[in-house]
Design a protein around this motif. Structure first.
Motif, PDB file in Angstrom:
ATOM      1  N   GLU A 209       4.817   0.318  -3.443  1.00 62.00           N
ATOM      2  CA  GLU A 209       5.057   1.304  -4.501  1.00 62.00           C
ATOM      3  C   GLU A 209       4.025   2.425  -4.465  1.00 62.00           C
ATOM      4  OE1 GLU A 209       5.525   1.577  -9.379  1.00 62.00           O
ATOM      5  OE2 GLU A 209       5.279  -0.378  -8.406  1.00 62.00           O
ATOM      6  N   VAL A 210       2.802   2.125  -4.004  1.00 64.35           N
ATOM      7  CA  VAL A 210       1.751   3.143  -3.942  1.00 64.35           C
ATOM      8  C   VAL A 210       1.342   3.407  -2.490  1.00 64.35           C
ATOM      9  CG1 VAL A 210       0.934   2.695  -6.263  1.00 64.35           C
ATOM     10  CG2 VAL A 210      -0.077   1.431  -4.356  1.00 64.35           C
ATOM     11  N   GLY A 211       2.309   3.292  -1.592  1.00 61.95           N
ATOM     12  CA  GLY A 211       2.088   3.679  -0.206  1.00 61.95           C
ATOM     13  C   GLY A 211       1.398   2.672   0.666  1.00 61.95           C
ATOM     14  N   GLU A 212       1.383   1.378   0.260  1.00 62.53           N
ATOM     15  CA  GLU A 212       0.728   0.338   1.046  1.00 62.53           C
ATOM     16  C   GLU A 212       1.712  -0.784   1.356  1.00 62.53           C
ATOM     17  OE1 GLU A 212      -2.008   0.963   2.354  1.00 62.53           O
ATOM     18  OE2 GLU A 212      -3.702   1.171   1.003  1.00 62.53           O
ATOM     19  N   PRO A 213       2.682  -0.555   2.254  1.00 60.62           N
ATOM     20  CA  PRO A 213       3.652  -1.609   2.574  1.00 60.62           C
ATOM     21  C   PRO A 213       2.977  -2.831   3.187  1.00 60.62           C
ATOM     22  CG  PRO A 213       3.790   0.202   4.150  1.00 60.62           C
ATOM     23  CD  PRO A 213       2.873   0.661   3.046  1.00 60.62           C
ATOM     24  N   VAL A 233      -4.142  -1.891 -10.037  1.00 62.24           N
ATOM     25  CA  VAL A 233      -5.494  -2.352  -9.742  1.00 62.24           C
ATOM     26  C   VAL A 233      -5.653  -2.376  -8.228  1.00 62.24           C
ATOM     27  CG1 VAL A 233      -7.212  -4.146 -10.125  1.00 62.24           C
ATOM     28  CG2 VAL A 233      -5.407  -3.769 -11.829  1.00 62.24           C
ATOM     29  N   THR A 234      -6.452  -1.461  -7.693  1.00 67.35           N
ATOM     30  CA  THR A 234      -6.606  -1.326  -6.250  1.00 67.35           C
ATOM     31  C   THR A 234      -8.083  -1.208  -5.902  1.00 67.35           C
ATOM     32  OG1 THR A 234      -6.628   1.098  -6.046  1.00 67.35           O
ATOM     33  CG2 THR A 234      -4.474   0.050  -6.340  1.00 67.35           C
ATOM     34  N   ASP A 235      -8.371  -1.100  -4.618  1.00 66.43           N
ATOM     35  CA  ASP A 235      -9.751  -0.881  -4.180  1.00 66.43           C
ATOM     36  C   ASP A 235     -10.094   0.605  -4.114  1.00 66.43           C
ATOM     37  OD1 ASP A 235      -8.304  -0.072  -1.973  1.00 66.43           O
ATOM     38  OD2 ASP A 235      -9.083  -1.621  -0.633  1.00 66.43           O
ATOM     39  N   GLY A 236      -9.159   1.451  -4.527  1.00 63.34           N
ATOM     40  CA  GLY A 236      -9.397   2.890  -4.496  1.00 63.34           C
ATOM     41  C   GLY A 236      -9.140   3.529  -3.145  1.00 63.34           C
ATOM     42  N   HIS A 237      -8.709   2.742  -2.162  1.00 63.00           N
ATOM     43  CA  HIS A 237      -8.400   3.288  -0.834  1.00 63.00           C
ATOM     44  C   HIS A 237      -6.928   3.694  -0.812  1.00 63.00           C
ATOM     45  CE1 HIS A 237     -11.825   0.550   0.892  1.00 63.00           C
ATOM     46  NE2 HIS A 237     -12.234   1.378  -0.054  1.00 63.00           N
ATOM     47  N   LEU A 238      -6.618   4.792  -1.466  1.00 65.72           N
ATOM     48  CA  LEU A 238      -5.224   5.179  -1.679  1.00 65.72           C
ATOM     49  C   LEU A 238      -4.773   6.193  -0.639  1.00 65.72           C
ATOM     50  CD1 LEU A 238      -5.430   5.695  -5.550  1.00 65.72           C
ATOM     51  CD2 LEU A 238      -4.510   3.708  -4.343  1.00 65.72           C
ATOM     52  N   HIS A 240      -2.637   9.319   0.699  1.00 69.66           N
ATOM     53  CA  HIS A 240      -2.078  10.523   0.087  1.00 69.66           C
ATOM     54  C   HIS A 240      -0.573  10.351  -0.104  1.00 69.66           C
ATOM     55  CE1 HIS A 240      -1.660  14.821  -0.766  1.00 69.66           C
ATOM     56  NE2 HIS A 240      -0.594  14.792   0.000  1.00 69.66           N
ATOM     57  N   PRO A 241       0.011  10.752  -1.241  1.00 72.89           N
ATOM     58  CA  PRO A 241      -0.569  11.521  -2.349  1.00 72.89           C
ATOM     59  C   PRO A 241      -0.892  10.669  -3.574  1.00 72.89           C
ATOM     60  CG  PRO A 241       1.794  11.627  -2.500  1.00 72.89           C
ATOM     61  CD  PRO A 241       1.496  10.727  -1.322  1.00 72.89           C
ATOM     62  N   TYR A 242      -0.947   9.358  -3.418  1.00 72.74           N
ATOM     63  CA  TYR A 242      -1.093   8.484  -4.591  1.00 72.74           C
ATOM     64  C   TYR A 242      -2.461   8.668  -5.239  1.00 72.74           C
ATOM     65  CZ  TYR A 242       3.266   6.701  -2.974  1.00 72.74           C
ATOM     66  OH  TYR A 242       4.582   6.633  -2.594  1.00 72.74           O
ATOM     67  N   GLY A 243      -2.440   8.746  -6.555  1.00 67.68           N
ATOM     68  CA  GLY A 243      -3.611   9.077  -7.328  1.00 67.68           C
ATOM     69  C   GLY A 243      -3.605  10.518  -7.788  1.00 67.68           C
ATOM     70  N   GLU A 244      -2.844  11.383  -7.095  1.00 68.64           N
ATOM     71  CA  GLU A 244      -2.705  12.764  -7.539  1.00 68.64           C
ATOM     72  C   GLU A 244      -1.703  12.871  -8.685  1.00 68.64           C
ATOM     73  OE1 GLU A 244      -2.137  15.777  -4.633  1.00 68.64           O
ATOM     74  OE2 GLU A 244      -3.470  14.848  -3.160  1.00 68.64           O
ATOM     75  N   GLU A 245      -0.753  11.964  -8.709  1.00 67.07           N
ATOM     76  CA  GLU A 245       0.237  11.971  -9.794  1.00 67.07           C
ATOM     77  C   GLU A 245      -0.316  11.190 -10.968  1.00 67.07           C
ATOM     78  OE1 GLU A 245       0.892   7.808  -8.594  1.00 67.07           O
ATOM     79  OE2 GLU A 245       0.030   9.622  -7.718  1.00 67.07           O
ATOM     80  N   SER A 246      -0.183  11.717 -12.163  1.00 68.32           N
ATOM     81  CA  SER A 246      -0.706  11.038 -13.338  1.00 68.32           C
ATOM     82  C   SER A 246       0.393  10.521 -14.256  1.00 68.32           C
ATOM     83  CB  SER A 246      -1.630  11.970 -14.134  1.00 68.32           C
ATOM     84  OG  SER A 246      -0.944  13.137 -14.529  1.00 68.32           O
ATOM     85  N   ILE A 247       1.609  11.046 -14.084  1.00 70.11           N
ATOM     86  CA  ILE A 247       2.734  10.658 -14.931  1.00 70.11           C
ATOM     87  C   ILE A 247       3.920  10.318 -14.045  1.00 70.11           C
ATOM     88  CG2 ILE A 247       4.239  11.300 -16.852  1.00 70.11           C
ATOM     89  CD1 ILE A 247       1.387  11.310 -17.710  1.00 70.11           C
ATOM     90  N   GLY A 248       4.689   9.284 -14.446  1.00 69.88           N
ATOM     91  CA  GLY A 248       5.926   8.932 -13.764  1.00 69.88           C
ATOM     92  C   GLY A 248       7.110   9.212 -14.678  1.00 69.88           C
ATOM     93  N   TYR A 249       8.197   9.743 -14.105  1.00 68.59           N
ATOM     94  CA  TYR A 249       9.376  10.136 -14.870  1.00 68.59           C
ATOM     95  C   TYR A 249      10.594   9.366 -14.363  1.00 68.59           C
ATOM     96  CZ  TYR A 249       6.325  13.932 -16.307  1.00 68.59           C
ATOM     97  OH  TYR A 249       5.275  14.658 -16.807  1.00 68.59           O
TER      98      TYR A 249
END
Length: 298
Positions: A209-213, A233-238, A240-249
Motif C-alpha cells: 500500500e505504501v510502495g513496499e511489495p 508504522v514504518t522505519d521511515g525508509h519510504l 517516493h512519493p509516499y510521505g508526500e501525501e497527507s490526505i487520502g480521498y
C-alpha cells in the motif's frame, strides 16, 4: 486559517472557517462539528490556483468560492490569494502566497473546527501535544496550531459566523507515517485529544500500500469527530512519493477519477495497486498538491 470567501454573492469581507456557532462554547472538551469541518490546507505554487481548482473539480466534482486576494490570516503580516473548495470527497482551504509564509504555516495538513480554541489548545497540551502557534485573533475568528508527537501539525479554529458546509459523500483520511518508537506517545495524545477510537489494528498489513511489495507493516485505522486517520508504522525508509501525501480521498471509481485528473493536468506518481482492501494511487495535482486516491474493494 481555513479561509472561505463569499460564494453566491459578494461579501464585504472574507468569511473564514465555515462552522455552526456552538450552542455552548463553555464545553470542557474540544468538539468537532463533523468531518466536513476538518478541511485540508493546500498551499500551491505561485500562479497555479485556477489550474488546481479546475483539475480538482473535474476529478471529484464540487465547487469553489470566489477567489479573495491579499488576505492575511496569520498572526504576522502576510498576503495570499485564497479560495475554499467544497467537494463530495473532502473540503479544502487553498492558498497561493504572494509573500513568504510565516513559519510554521504551510506545514499543517488540516484545520479542525473546535468550540473554543483556547480550551482546545490546553486540552492538546494535556494530551501530550505541543503548542506551535499560540491562539490569535484574525478578522473573522480565532486560531492556533498544535503538533502531536511524531510531527503531525494541525490548525485549530473557531469562526464567529455560522455558515454550513455540505455533508461529505466519503470522508477523507489523515495519512500518518510514524516510527515504532513514537507510536505510543502519538496514539496516547491523538486518541485523547480527538476522543477517537481504533477501528482496525493490523500488525502485519500489506506494505505494498505504501510502495513496499512483499513486505509487512503495522497499520492502524482510527475514527473520531475529526474524521478518519490511518497510521502507517514504518522505519521511515519510504519510496517516493509516499510521505508526500497527507490526505487520502475515497472514490467509487478510481480509474475514472485518475483519467479525469490526468486530462486536467495532474500527474500519477504511484500507479493503481491493490492492498489492504483498497486499490489506490498517488496523484500530484497542478500546483503541487499530492494526494492519495483510493477505491475500496471487497
Amino acid at each position: 486559517m481555513t479561509l472561505l470567501a463569499g460564494a453566491a454573492a459578494p461579501a464585504p469581507a472574507p468569511v473564514a472557517h465555515p462552522v455552526h456557532k456552538p450552542a455552548d462554547a463553555s464545553q470542557a472538551q474540544p468538539v468537532s462539528y463533523g468531518p466536513q469541518y476538518a478541511a485540508a490546507h493546500v498551499y500551491l505554487e505561485p500562479g497555479t490556483m485556477p489550474a488546481f481548482v479546475r483539475s480538482w473539480e473535474a476529478t471529484f466534482g464540487g465547487s469553489h468560492y470566489d477567489f479573495v486576494d491579499d488576505v492575511n490570516v496569520t498572526p504576522t503580516p502576510s498576503k495570499a490569494l485564497s479560495t475554499f473548495i467544497t467537494s463530495p470527497v473532502g473540503h479544502l482551504s487553498v492558498f497561493d502566497y504572494h509573500t513568504p509564509k510565516p513559519h510554521p504555516f504551510g506545514e499543517e495538513r488540516t484545520g479542525w473546527g473546535v468550540t473554543d480554541v483556547d480550551k482546545a489548545v490546553k486540552a492538546a497540551q494535556r494530551s501530550g501535544a505541543y503548542e506551535l502557534v499560540a491562539p490569535f485573533d484574525d478578522p473573522v475568528g480565532r486560531d492556533a496550531v498544535i503538533q502531536f508527537p511524531g510531527g503531525l501539525n494541525t490548525q485549530l479554529w473557531l469562526n464567529f459566523t455560522s455558515p454550513t458546509l455540505p455533508e461529505l459523500t466519503t470522508t477523507p483520511e489523515n495519512r500518518v507515517y510514524i516510527t515504532a518508537g513514537t507510536l505510543r506517545p502519538f496514539l496516547s495524545s491523538y486518541l485523547q485529544f480527538t476522543h477517537g477510537r481504533i477501528v482496525k489494528d493490523e500488525k502485519r498489513a500489506d506494505a505494498a500500500e505504501v510502495g513496499e511489495p512483499n513486505q509487512v507493516m503495522h497499520r492502524i485505522s482510527i475514527t473520531s469527530q475529526f474524521g478518519k486517520t490511518v497510521v502507517f508504522v514504518t522505519d521511515g525508509h519510504l519510496p517516493h512519493p509516499y510521505g508526500e501525501e497527507s490526505i487520502g480521498y475515497e472514490v467509487a471509481d478510481l480509474d475514472n477519477a485518475i483519467a479525469k485528473a490526468k486530462a486536467t493536468g495532474a500527474d500519477v506518481l504511484a500507479k493503481p495497486h491493490t492492498a489492504n482492501g483498497r486499490t489506490s494511487a498517488v496523484v500530484r495535482f497542478p500546483g503541487g498538491y499530492v494526494a492519495e486516491v483510493h477505491q475500496n474493494v471487497s
